[in-house]
Design a protein around this motif. Structure first.
Motif: not given
Length: 226
Positions: A157-162, A173-189
């Motif tokens: 999504s970032v690439f498409l905008v740039v 959209r990019s922010g939401i999916f980045a947040a999903l990755c971050a929260v998934f990692g937080l959950g693992a931690a």
């Protein structure tokens, strides 16, 4: 409309950002728990399949077969989810979340008495149900139990905008999916820390997240019937 630009009020409750973030946290948490306690991945069956064949080609069949039950339980969970969608329609998200909560509570209570195999089967099954029932965020396909696809969506999504191939609003959209990755990692931690610190109570944390998801789904269903 299947755009992340739709108004939050027009989005199904099981597809809202808040719901999928809670599910992603639980997904990362449970994966860390099963890896530490049982030595398998509840969600990442790709990893289980790789370990299966790595050990199999080395002739270590005892270790190789250790990953088979999780793969089979995950497959069974997908079948249950498919049946739930067909049999219950809109209520599938509520029922599958309730089943996941009950199984996690049972596994948590029986933690010291349950064989590793039983715990693995139960958790892999509910992980499969989650990934099969909760498949979208605001109409766009996502994954709440693995990060690979979400990371691709965020970067793409970032690439498409740039590159000028999409409007700036696509960055949401990019922010939401980045947040999903971050929260998934937080959950693992958090899952790794809790599993090592309070193993007998560790599964209570994802249960709380799933109870919130359950309430959101049930409230949305009741509002839709009024």
């Amino acid at each position: 409309m299947s755009s992340l630009d739709v108004a939050a009020g027009a989005v199904r409750r099981d597809e809202t950002v808040e719901t999928v973030l809670l599910l992603a946290f639980a997904g990362g948490y449970i994966d860390a728990y099963t890896w530490i306690i049982h030595g398998v991945m509840a969600n990442a069956q790709t990893a289980n399949l790789i370990f299966l064949w790595v050990y199999a080609t080395a002739g270590d069949w005892t270790r190789a077969l250790h990953f088979v039950p999780s793969l089979l339980a995950f497959s069974f969970g997908i079948v249950i989810a498919a049946w739930l969608r067909r049999a219950t329609g809109e209520r599938a998200c509520t029922i599958s979340t309730l089943i996941e909560i009950l199984l996690l509570i049972a596994i948590g209570i029986l933690h010291n008495r349950l064989p590793d195999l039983a715990g693995t089967l139960g958790i892999s099954c509910v992980a499969a149900m989650q990934t099969a029932i909760f498949t979208k965020v605001e109409g766009v396909v996502c994954n709440t139990v693995m990060a690979t696809g979400n990371l691709r969506q965020a970067i793409e999504s970032v690439f498409l905008v740039v590159s000028g191939g999409a409007p700036p609003e696509t960055l949401r959209r990019s922010g939401i999916f980045a947040a999903l990755c971050a929260v998934f990692g937080l959950g693992a931690a958090v899952g790794a820390f809790a599993t090592k610190s309070i193993p007998d109570l560790a599964l209570g944390i994802p249960v709380v997240a799933l109870v919130i998801v359950l309430l959101r789904c049930e409230v949305a269903r009741q509002e839709g019937e009024q």
